[in-house]
Scaffold this motif. Structure first.
Motif, PDB file in Angstrom:
ATOM      1  N   ASP A 166       0.856  -1.187   0.000  1.00 34.44           N
ATOM      2  CA  ASP A 166       0.000   0.000   0.000  1.00 34.44           C
ATOM      3  C   ASP A 166       0.892   1.237   0.000  1.00 34.44           C
ATOM      4  OD1 ASP A 166      -1.770   2.049   0.396  1.00 34.44           O
ATOM      5  OD2 ASP A 166      -2.914   1.031   1.967  1.00 34.44           O
ATOM      6  N   LEU A 167       1.107   1.793  -1.184  1.00 34.09           N
ATOM      7  CA  LEU A 167       2.012   2.934  -1.313  1.00 34.09           C
ATOM      8  C   LEU A 167       1.402   4.220  -0.773  1.00 34.09           C
ATOM      9  CD1 LEU A 167       3.593   2.257  -4.831  1.00 34.09           C
ATOM     10  CD2 LEU A 167       4.375   1.566  -2.560  1.00 34.09           C
ATOM     11  N   GLN A 168       0.140   4.182  -0.401  1.00 30.23           N
ATOM     12  CA  GLN A 168      -0.453   5.341   0.270  1.00 30.23           C
ATOM     13  C   GLN A 168      -0.045   5.381   1.739  1.00 30.23           C
ATOM     14  OE1 GLN A 168      -2.200   7.639  -1.508  1.00 30.23           O
ATOM     15  NE2 GLN A 168      -1.659   6.345  -3.268  1.00 30.23           N
ATOM     16  N   ARG A 169      -0.002   4.196   2.366  1.00 31.83           N
ATOM     17  CA  ARG A 169       0.382   4.144   3.789  1.00 31.83           C
ATOM     18  C   ARG A 169       1.889   4.125   3.970  1.00 31.83           C
ATOM     19  NH1 ARG A 169      -0.521   0.513   7.390  1.00 31.83           N
ATOM     20  NH2 ARG A 169      -0.686  -1.311   6.047  1.00 31.83           N
ATOM     21  N   PHE A 170       2.577   3.364   3.136  1.00 24.32           N
ATOM     22  CA  PHE A 170       4.030   3.268   3.247  1.00 24.32           C
ATOM     23  C   PHE A 170       4.649   4.222   2.236  1.00 24.32           C
ATOM     24  CE2 PHE A 170       2.450  -0.742   4.888  1.00 24.32           C
ATOM     25  CZ  PHE A 170       3.147  -0.851   6.087  1.00 24.32           C
ATOM     26  N   ALA A 171       5.116   5.346   2.734  1.00 24.46           N
ATOM     27  CA  ALA A 171       5.662   6.396   1.873  1.00 24.46           C
ATOM     28  C   ALA A 171       6.744   7.141   2.644  1.00 24.46           C
ATOM     29  CB  ALA A 171       4.558   7.360   1.435  1.00 24.46           C
ATOM     30  N   ALA A 249      -0.692  -1.371  11.193  1.00 21.33           N
ATOM     31  CA  ALA A 249      -1.074   0.040  11.078  1.00 21.33           C
ATOM     32  C   ALA A 249      -0.032   0.962  11.689  1.00 21.33           C
ATOM     33  CB  ALA A 249      -2.431   0.260  11.742  1.00 21.33           C
ATOM     34  N   ALA A 250       0.748   0.451  12.639  1.00 21.97           N
ATOM     35  CA  ALA A 250       1.773   1.269  13.293  1.00 21.97           C
ATOM     36  C   ALA A 250       3.129   1.177  12.609  1.00 21.97           C
ATOM     37  CB  ALA A 250       1.899   0.854  14.757  1.00 21.97           C
ATOM     38  N   MET A 251       3.287   0.285  11.637  1.00 20.97           N
ATOM     39  CA  MET A 251       4.584   0.081  10.995  1.00 20.97           C
ATOM     40  C   MET A 251       5.076   1.293  10.208  1.00 20.97           C
ATOM     41  SD  MET A 251       5.995  -2.699  11.917  1.00 20.97           S
ATOM     42  CE  MET A 251       7.339  -2.673  10.746  1.00 20.97           C
ATOM     43  N   PRO A 252       4.221   2.053   9.491  1.00 15.73           N
ATOM     44  CA  PRO A 252       4.748   3.216   8.762  1.00 15.73           C
ATOM     45  C   PRO A 252       5.505   4.186   9.663  1.00 15.73           C
ATOM     46  CG  PRO A 252       2.536   2.716   8.002  1.00 15.73           C
ATOM     47  CD  PRO A 252       2.789   1.829   9.182  1.00 15.73           C
ATOM     48  N   ALA A 253       4.988   4.401  10.859  1.00 17.50           N
ATOM     49  CA  ALA A 253       5.674   5.308  11.783  1.00 17.50           C
ATOM     50  C   ALA A 253       7.017   4.743  12.205  1.00 17.50           C
ATOM     51  CB  ALA A 253       4.792   5.564  13.004  1.00 17.50           C
ATOM     52  N   LEU A 254       7.091   3.421  12.376  1.00 12.06           N
ATOM     53  CA  LEU A 254       8.347   2.784  12.771  1.00 12.06           C
ATOM     54  C   LEU A 254       9.397   2.928  11.672  1.00 12.06           C
ATOM     55  CD1 LEU A 254       9.201   1.335  15.348  1.00 12.06           C
ATOM     56  CD2 LEU A 254       8.670  -0.838  14.228  1.00 12.06           C
ATOM     57  N   TYR A 255       8.983   2.708  10.407  1.00 13.14           N
ATOM     58  CA  TYR A 255       9.917   2.906   9.293  1.00 13.14           C
ATOM     59  C   TYR A 255      10.340   4.373   9.185  1.00 13.14           C
ATOM     60  CZ  TYR A 255       8.825  -1.797   7.549  1.00 13.14           C
ATOM     61  OH  TYR A 255       8.675  -3.159   7.418  1.00 13.14           O
ATOM     62  N   GLY A 256       9.384   5.258   9.412  1.00  9.61           N
ATOM     63  CA  GLY A 256       9.694   6.680   9.298  1.00  9.61           C
ATOM     64  C   GLY A 256      10.702   7.150  10.324  1.00  9.61           C
TER      65      GLY A 256
END
Length: 813
Positions: A166-171, A249-256
């Protein structure tokens, strides 16, 4: 195909615990529902047990299995298809395999989506046991070329459909990383397979150079205690943080919030965590195990290191920390690379396989009896190996162009070697040309041999018979080209032709044993309908309707018979089907509700108007087939519209008037080498038909080459007095515009005389007759005599075919 209303049973793991497959399963369900599908998710772990039972590892699986099987059976009653996400080990045996068996027993198509990172070891241990269940799948997809090659080694065809991100969430985020306190993230479960211990050891080396560095282990598992102890022993416990299970759902913040993503796995395929890191604009360091080397390019989209090599991991991590520009370049390239995993790109690949398995035949009842037992027995008694050949063809149709060409050349050299030793005509030819069959390395080398014409065979037919021929039978062409031919075919060639046709009809959801109506005019077939053959056709549910003199009364009889039979497939000449369609339309008889799945037409050129008329009248798609009794089944049309050459058996060349090969896209004469004709070889056989090879692949995904178009026989072309050669359509369109014309035939007797035969509802008016003659002269030449003859009926050719244009003027080079 649209997904609206499609009922899908999605079998796969459910969170918790969170993981790549569970996240993919949940994401896929949401995406399919957004497209309008109805999705029911089922999982072995979705069968809830009391807490105290759920903690007993093996007992919980045994207790959940009956409930899971019951739910699968209930879901199969209303499902259109099953989509099964599968992993290795017990997950396969307890969850995926039962779903495949239940779907098969319920007659529902099942797409197996295999994504286990430990597939190599799993197949090595249990290949035969896995294979029993794999054969229940209607199609197999895998996310990487690594797994596709692994499946191929064990004899299974697997198609690549990548994982979805999902390139909208993972960016990428605007978070600025502190260079003095970089964060290294490992997002894998804490299991021995993922070798988090090497990550901790590598981090200890990094920490010695960058004291402010931190390691975040996002995941949980049985190795947590040992990892904490290892960090304590290495003196880096204060820099290692165990994040535990992190919801997707919390993974994008972790990558960021991280600087580098590290994947230390010992076995892998296409890890979701790596794709998520790339999509988040995070540079990646990974081991180069399994499918990783196909997913990531070292030094371009990631840095790859050997598995279990902590010092190498540390060196890669430090190089990115010390060279921010290099890390930025990797992140930039990773973003471009991961774009292909967006749903917009993956969905068409997945839907292509949904379409295919929904169309595929799923015989039940009598059809299953015929397809699986009676017809194979029939073929065995005739000493044909068509059943085995079909299984091979259904695998090889998905081969790449390189694989198909390698297979062709292997068989071509064997055919040429046999012909040079055992076929008198070719023994003399090879000796005269001083050619060695072993020297043929590519299809283009065939140009070293002369073209084979019907006259060559007719002049010395017995010299083409192999000294080791098996099961030869005499055959003849119908002579619709004006040049009939008598020749011989052996059991090998007949078996290949049966398998090629069988495969093509299965593309359209029709199997041996489904009711079939054959409109045919060949005296060979019609003269062979003895008692035994009639009983065979009854058992196979194939009904022959003679397409010779199709009078009005006979057409009415055919219509009544079709309404009574309600066939699943029509097979025959397009002109014959059009005559039935026209008769039914004139009588107000509906044929579009008979349940016909496809009308397979062959032996004549199929015009666009004929395709539209047949489709509208019978309420089914029209599939074109191209070939002949002499040249074999050369090409068949798939549901996506591609005319696929039977490349496993046939090499097709397009040549100019001098016999020189032309490139793909160029029109010329179709020349065929049939690789299954050892007994009576057809090598560089000039068919007399005109066409061109395709330049682009078919959307269906088959690797078989395409015929871009088939323009008909050379005698379907007419020549103007100034030497211009044009297709007969240039004249056909003129006649079709005349009101009151029921049927017609155009015969170019010479450059200066053309006859036009017309069957009209009422006599043609003088002005219309003059206008028709003038239009013909405008194309053929002012001095051409146009003889217009009104007749009561236009007879078919000797074969039963109808030809709209016949030219007796030879085409000049």
């Amino acid at each position: 195909m649209k997904l609206a209303g499609l009922r899908i049973v999605l079998v796969g793991p459910l969170a918790p615990p969170a993981g790549g497959m569970a996240n993919q399963c949940a994401q896929l369900a949401a995406l399919l529902r957004a497209e309008g599908a109805s999705v029911q998710q089922l999982s072995l772990h979705g069968c809830h047990l009391p807490h105290w039972l759920a903690r007993v590892r093996y007992l919980r699986a045994v207790l959940r299995l009956p409930v899971y099987l019951w739910r699968l059976r209930c879901a199969a009653r209303t499902a259109d298809l099953f989509h099964v996400l599968a992993n290795s080990g017990w997950s396969w045996h307890m969850q995926a395999a039962p779903a495949l068996w239940l779907a098969s027993m319920a007659g529902k198509p099942a797409l197996l989506n295999y994504r286990g990172g430990e597939a190599g070891a799993f197949f090595a241990r249990s290949a035969r046991l896995i294979g029993w269940s794999l054969r229940r799948a209607s199609a197999i997809t895998v996310p990487s070329g690594f797994l596709a090659e692994l499946f191929a080694r064990y004899g299974h065809v697997a198609h690549i459909v990548p994982n979805v991100i999902d390139l909208q969430r993972f960016a990428p985020t605007s978070h600025r990383v502190d260079p003095h306190a970089p964060v290294i993230l490992v997002a894998r479960h804490l299991q021995a397979l993922y070798d988090n211990a090497s990550a901790v050891r590598a981090f200890a080396i990094v920490r010695a150079s960058v004291p402010g560095a931190q390691l975040v282990l996002a995941g949980d598992g049985p190795e947590r205690g040992a990892l904490a102890q290892l960090a304590q022993q290495l003196g880096v416990a204060d820099g290692v943080r165990f994040a535990g299970h992190v919801d997707n759902a919390a993974m994008p913040a972790l990558y960021g919030a991280c600087t580098i993503a590290l994947n230390p796995s010992l076995a892998d395929n296409m890890p979701i965590s790596v794709l998520e890191a790339l999509a988040s604009g995070v540079p990646v360091v990974s081991t180069d195990v399994g499918g990783i080397a196909a997913l990531l390019q070292h030094g371009v989209t990631a840095l790859l290191v050997p598995p279990g090599d902590a010092p190498a991991m540390a060196r890669a991590l430090l190089s990115l920390l010390r060279q921010p520009q290099r890390a930025q370049a990797l992140a930039h390239n990773g973003l471009a690379h991961v774009a292909q995993f967006d749903w917009r790109h993956v969905a068409p690949l997945l839907l292509r396989h949904y379409r295919r398995i929904l169309r595929a035949p799923r015989p039940r009842g009598y059809t299953r009896l015929v397809a699986h037992w009676l017809f194979p027995l029939h073929e065995r008694l005739k000493r044909h190996n068509s059943v085995r050949l079909l299984r091979r063809l259904e695998r090889s149709q998905w081969w790449s162009a390189a694989q198909l060409q390698a297979w062709q050349m292997q068989r071509l050299r064997a055919l040429l070697a046999h012909a040079a030793r055992h076929v008198p005509h070719y023994r003399a030819l090879f000796a005269r040309l001083q050619l060695d069959p072993a020297a043929f390395r590519q299809p283009a080398d065939l140009a070293r041999l002369p073209l084979l014409h019907k006259a060559d065979i007719a002049a010395a037919r017995t010299s083409f018979v192999s000294e080791r021929a098996i099961g030869l039978r005499a055959f003849a062409t119908g002579g619709s080209s004006g040049e009939p031919l008598q020749f011989m075919l052996g059991r090998r060639r007949i078996s290949h032709d049966i398998a090629a046709k069988w495969r093509a009809t299965r593309w359209w959801g029709v199997d041996i044993g489904d009711r079939e109506a054959v409109l045919w005019g060949s005296p060979i077939e019609l003269g062979a309908q003895d008692l035994l053959r009639r009983w065979r056709d009854r058992l196979l549910r194939s009904t022959l309707l003679p397409a010779f003199a199709m009078s009005s009364a006979r057409l009415d009889g055919f219509i009544a018979q079709l309404r009574r039979l309600r066939p699943r497939m029509l097979f025959g000449y397009p002109s014959a089907l059009c005559r039935i369609a026209a008769q039914a339309g004139a009588g107000g008889v509906a044929l579009d509700g008979l349940g016909i799945k496809v009308a397979f037409v062959t032996s004549e050129r199929l015009y666009d108007e004929q395709r539209a008329q047949i489709a509208a009248s019978f309420g089914c798609p029209v599939a074109n087939g191209y070939g002949g009794r002499d040249a074999g089944f050369i090409a068949h049309e798939c549901p996506e519209g591609g005319m696929h050459v039977t490349a496993e058996d046939v090499i097709v060349e397009i040549v100019d008037a001098q016999g020189r090969p032309l490139p793909a896209g160029s029109s010329g004469e179709i020349v065929v080498t049939h690789l299954a004709t050892r007994d009576f070889p057809f090598i560089r056989y000039a068919t007399g038909d005109m066409g061109a090879l395709g330049q682009s692949p078919c959307p269906c995904g088959r690797g078989l080459p395409l015929l871009q178009h088939i323009e008909g026989r050379s005698t379907d072309f007419v020549t103007a007095t100034d030497g211009t050669v044009m297709h007969g359509l240039a004249l056909i369109y003129i006649v079709r515009e005349l009101a009151g014309v029921q049927s017609f035939k155009i015969v170019q007797e010479s450059l200066l005389r053309t006859r036009v035969l017309l069957v009209c509802r009422s006599p043609l008016e003088t002005a219309a007759r003059a206008g028709l003659a003038e239009a013909f002269r405008a194309r053929l030449g002012r001095d051409v005599a146009i003889d217009i003859e009104e007749v009561a009926e236009i007879a078919a050719e000797a074969s039963g075919k109808y030809r709209y244009v016949v030219s007796k003027v030879p085409l000049l080079p």
